[in-house]
Scaffold this motif. Structure first.
Motif, PDB file in Angstrom:
ATOM      1  N   MET A 159       7.783   8.087  -5.275  1.00 42.94           N
ATOM      2  CA  MET A 159       8.837   8.971  -5.761  1.00 42.94           C
ATOM      3  C   MET A 159       9.402   8.515  -7.098  1.00 42.94           C
ATOM      4  O   MET A 159       9.975   9.300  -7.842  1.00 42.94           O
ATOM      5  CB  MET A 159       9.977   9.041  -4.742  1.00 42.94           C
ATOM      6  N   ALA A 160       9.250   7.217  -7.400  1.00 43.06           N
ATOM      7  CA  ALA A 160       9.944   6.629  -8.551  1.00 43.06           C
ATOM      8  C   ALA A 160       8.981   6.042  -9.579  1.00 43.06           C
ATOM      9  O   ALA A 160       9.290   5.038 -10.224  1.00 43.06           O
ATOM     10  CB  ALA A 160      10.921   5.560  -8.059  1.00 43.06           C
ATOM     11  N   GLY A 161       7.833   6.646  -9.727  1.00 41.89           N
ATOM     12  CA  GLY A 161       6.927   6.238 -10.789  1.00 41.89           C
ATOM     13  C   GLY A 161       6.339   4.859 -10.623  1.00 41.89           C
ATOM     14  O   GLY A 161       6.089   4.160 -11.612  1.00 41.89           O
ATOM     15  N   GLY A 162       6.116   4.432  -9.379  1.00 40.31           N
ATOM     16  CA  GLY A 162       5.519   3.121  -9.130  1.00 40.31           C
ATOM     17  C   GLY A 162       6.509   1.974  -9.092  1.00 40.31           C
ATOM     18  O   GLY A 162       6.111   0.803  -9.086  1.00 40.31           O
ATOM     19  N   CYS A 163       7.796   2.274  -9.040  1.00 38.88           N
ATOM     20  CA  CYS A 163       8.836   1.248  -9.047  1.00 38.88           C
ATOM     21  C   CYS A 163       8.818   0.413  -7.764  1.00 38.88           C
ATOM     22  O   CYS A 163       8.824   0.947  -6.662  1.00 38.88           O
ATOM     23  CB  CYS A 163      10.196   1.916  -9.211  1.00 38.88           C
ATOM     24  N   HIS A 164       8.804  -0.915  -7.939  1.00 37.31           N
ATOM     25  CA  HIS A 164       8.934  -1.864  -6.830  1.00 37.31           C
ATOM     26  C   HIS A 164      10.385  -2.353  -6.774  1.00 37.31           C
ATOM     27  O   HIS A 164      10.927  -2.796  -7.793  1.00 37.31           O
ATOM     28  CB  HIS A 164       8.031  -3.080  -7.028  1.00 37.31           C
ATOM     29  N   LEU A 165      10.979  -2.325  -5.606  1.00 39.65           N
ATOM     30  CA  LEU A 165      12.349  -2.817  -5.444  1.00 39.65           C
ATOM     31  C   LEU A 165      12.407  -4.315  -5.205  1.00 39.65           C
ATOM     32  O   LEU A 165      13.479  -4.916  -5.287  1.00 39.65           O
ATOM     33  CB  LEU A 165      13.013  -2.108  -4.254  1.00 39.65           C
ATOM     34  N   ASN A 166      11.258  -4.930  -4.895  1.00 43.21           N
ATOM     35  CA  ASN A 166      11.251  -6.282  -4.337  1.00 43.21           C
ATOM     36  C   ASN A 166      10.506  -7.301  -5.189  1.00 43.21           C
ATOM     37  O   ASN A 166       9.953  -8.263  -4.662  1.00 43.21           O
ATOM     38  CB  ASN A 166      10.635  -6.248  -2.935  1.00 43.21           C
ATOM     39  N   ARG A 167      10.511  -7.145  -6.505  1.00 41.72           N
ATOM     40  CA  ARG A 167       9.835  -8.116  -7.353  1.00 41.72           C
ATOM     41  C   ARG A 167      10.782  -9.240  -7.764  1.00 41.72           C
ATOM     42  O   ARG A 167      11.927  -8.993  -8.151  1.00 41.72           O
ATOM     43  CB  ARG A 167       9.247  -7.437  -8.592  1.00 41.72           C
ATOM     44  N   ASP A 168      10.276 -10.473  -7.686  1.00 44.72           N
ATOM     45  CA  ASP A 168      11.030 -11.657  -8.105  1.00 44.72           C
ATOM     46  C   ASP A 168      10.853 -11.789  -9.617  1.00 44.72           C
ATOM     47  O   ASP A 168       9.873 -12.356 -10.098  1.00 44.72           O
ATOM     48  CB  ASP A 168      10.499 -12.887  -7.377  1.00 44.72           C
ATOM     49  N   ILE A 169      11.787 -11.263 -10.366  1.00 45.20           N
ATOM     50  CA  ILE A 169      11.631 -11.132 -11.810  1.00 45.20           C
ATOM     51  C   ILE A 169      11.486 -12.475 -12.529  1.00 45.20           C
ATOM     52  O   ILE A 169      10.533 -12.662 -13.297  1.00 45.20           O
ATOM     53  CB  ILE A 169      12.796 -10.305 -12.402  1.00 45.20           C
ATOM     54  N   PRO A 170      12.379 -13.459 -12.312  1.00 46.28           N
ATOM     55  CA  PRO A 170      12.204 -14.729 -13.023  1.00 46.28           C
ATOM     56  C   PRO A 170      10.881 -15.418 -12.691  1.00 46.28           C
ATOM     57  O   PRO A 170      10.239 -15.997 -13.577  1.00 46.28           O
ATOM     58  CB  PRO A 170      13.404 -15.564 -12.553  1.00 46.28           C
ATOM     59  N   ALA A 171      10.454 -15.337 -11.431  1.00 52.68           N
ATOM     60  CA  ALA A 171       9.191 -15.967 -11.044  1.00 52.68           C
ATOM     61  C   ALA A 171       8.023 -15.303 -11.752  1.00 52.68           C
ATOM     62  O   ALA A 171       7.091 -15.981 -12.220  1.00 52.68           O
ATOM     63  CB  ALA A 171       9.014 -15.886  -9.527  1.00 52.68           C
ATOM     64  N   LEU A 172       8.031 -13.981 -11.854  1.00 50.98           N
ATOM     65  CA  LEU A 172       6.963 -13.269 -12.555  1.00 50.98           C
ATOM     66  C   LEU A 172       6.935 -13.630 -14.032  1.00 50.98           C
ATOM     67  O   LEU A 172       5.857 -13.863 -14.605  1.00 50.98           O
ATOM     68  CB  LEU A 172       7.146 -11.757 -12.395  1.00 50.98           C
ATOM     69  N   ILE A 173       8.099 -13.686 -14.655  1.00 52.60           N
ATOM     70  CA  ILE A 173       8.167 -14.005 -16.083  1.00 52.60           C
ATOM     71  C   ILE A 173       7.592 -15.396 -16.342  1.00 52.60           C
ATOM     72  O   ILE A 173       6.818 -15.602 -17.290  1.00 52.60           O
ATOM     73  CB  ILE A 173       9.617 -13.882 -16.594  1.00 52.60           C
ATOM     74  N   GLU A 174       7.924 -16.343 -15.506  1.00 51.45           N
ATOM     75  CA  GLU A 174       7.413 -17.700 -15.705  1.00 51.45           C
ATOM     76  C   GLU A 174       5.931 -17.790 -15.367  1.00 51.45           C
ATOM     77  O   GLU A 174       5.180 -18.506 -16.037  1.00 51.45           O
ATOM     78  CB  GLU A 174       8.253 -18.690 -14.917  1.00 51.45           C
ATOM     79  N   GLU A 175       5.477 -17.049 -14.359  1.00 54.46           N
ATOM     80  CA  GLU A 175       4.055 -17.032 -14.044  1.00 54.46           C
ATOM     81  C   GLU A 175       3.258 -16.393 -15.183  1.00 54.46           C
ATOM     82  O   GLU A 175       2.086 -16.725 -15.395  1.00 54.46           O
ATOM     83  CB  GLU A 175       3.808 -16.276 -12.737  1.00 54.46           C
ATOM     84  N   GLY A 176       3.899 -15.502 -15.924  1.00 58.02           N
ATOM     85  CA  GLY A 176       3.247 -14.868 -17.065  1.00 58.02           C
ATOM     86  C   GLY A 176       3.198 -15.737 -18.299  1.00 58.02           C
ATOM     87  O   GLY A 176       2.658 -15.311 -19.330  1.00 58.02           O
ATOM     88  N   GLY A 177       3.750 -16.950 -18.238  1.00 65.46           N
ATOM     89  CA  GLY A 177       3.621 -17.895 -19.341  1.00 65.46           C
ATOM     90  C   GLY A 177       4.884 -18.150 -20.134  1.00 65.46           C
ATOM     91  O   GLY A 177       4.857 -18.881 -21.123  1.00 65.46           O
ATOM     92  N   PHE A 178       6.006 -17.588 -19.714  1.00 67.17           N
ATOM     93  CA  PHE A 178       7.268 -17.791 -20.413  1.00 67.17           C
ATOM     94  C   PHE A 178       8.129 -18.820 -19.682  1.00 67.17           C
ATOM     95  O   PHE A 178       7.916 -19.100 -18.499  1.00 67.17           O
ATOM     96  CB  PHE A 178       8.054 -16.478 -20.486  1.00 67.17           C
ATOM     97  N   LEU A 179       9.119 -19.333 -20.384  1.00 66.07           N
ATOM     98  CA  LEU A 179      10.140 -20.189 -19.789  1.00 66.07           C
ATOM     99  C   LEU A 179      11.469 -19.452 -19.889  1.00 66.07           C
ATOM    100  O   LEU A 179      11.920 -19.125 -20.997  1.00 66.07           O
ATOM    101  CB  LEU A 179      10.231 -21.528 -20.525  1.00 66.07           C
TER     102      LEU A 179
END
Length: 203
Positions: A159-179
């Motif tokens: 309904m919401a264009g593929g939106c996930h309500l349950n993503r751990d944002i800081p963990a994803l950002i760091e896993e993507g190579g950022f600090l």
């Protein structure tokens, strides 16, 4: 594309993402941008009013939903900063390595199919010492809210264009190579499974 995704969903997203408390959250992050900016998921251009023309030289905005960009281009015409909008997804950033001074990402990471690959591509085009500014809703710290986020996400996504309500944002950002260098969190007013917000910046 079915009529819902083409005509209804873009208007719903623009209204929901343009509500007062969401715009207030945007207004705390976007003015920190400097130099040449890449905005991920620029959509209908809701962030454009918050860029500072004294510190931002140009904006490149990407979004796979071309139908969102008609309104975005109208909003771009209201500001003095040059804006280029492209109907491509984050995996299709045709830009040289180390090009951008700032990347801005607001209420976008929730709906990217492969967030790690997307963040790695953002890292590629961000200059050394540049900043990724983010304001994203995601996984709440309260167990009862988290449980509802996991339950609702499979129903919510279509309904919401593929939106996930349950993503751990800081963990994803760091896993993507950022600090992550600075992080604040809060519940915005509204249903708690949908309103836990992470804001900050990463390098």
């Amino acid at each position: 594309m079915n009529p819902y995704k083409r005509y209804v969903l873009p208007k719903m997203i623009d209204i929901a993402c343009g509500m007062g408390n969401v715009m207030k959250a945007r207004s705390k992050i976007v003015p920190q941008a400097t130099g040449e900016v890449l905005e991920i998921g620029i959509g209908s251009g809701l962030n454009l009013q918050f860029y500072d023309p004294e510190t931002v030289s140009s904006i490149v905005g990407i979004d796979p939903a071309a139908e969102m960009q008609t309104l975005g281009r109208a909003r771009a015409s209201d500001i003095s900063i040059p804006v280029e909008m492209m109907a491509v997804d984050v995996y299709g950033i045709h830009a040289e390595t180390d090009r951008f001074d700032t990347i801005v990402m607001t209420f976008t990471l929730c709906s990217i199919n492969d967030p790690i690959a997307a963040l790695q591509e953002m890292k590629r085009v961000l200059k050394p010492g540049g900043r990724l500014l983010f304001c994203e809703h995601g996984l709440a710290p309260d167990l009862s809210v988290e449980r509802w986020q996991h339950r609702l996400t499979p129903l919510w996504k279509p309904m919401a264009g593929g939106c996930h309500l349950n993503r751990d944002i800081p963990a994803l950002i760091e896993e993507g190579g950022f600090l992550v260098e600075e992080l604040s969190t809060e519940y915005l007013p509204g249903p708690r499974p949908m309103t836990y917000v992470y804001s900050g910046w990463a390098q």
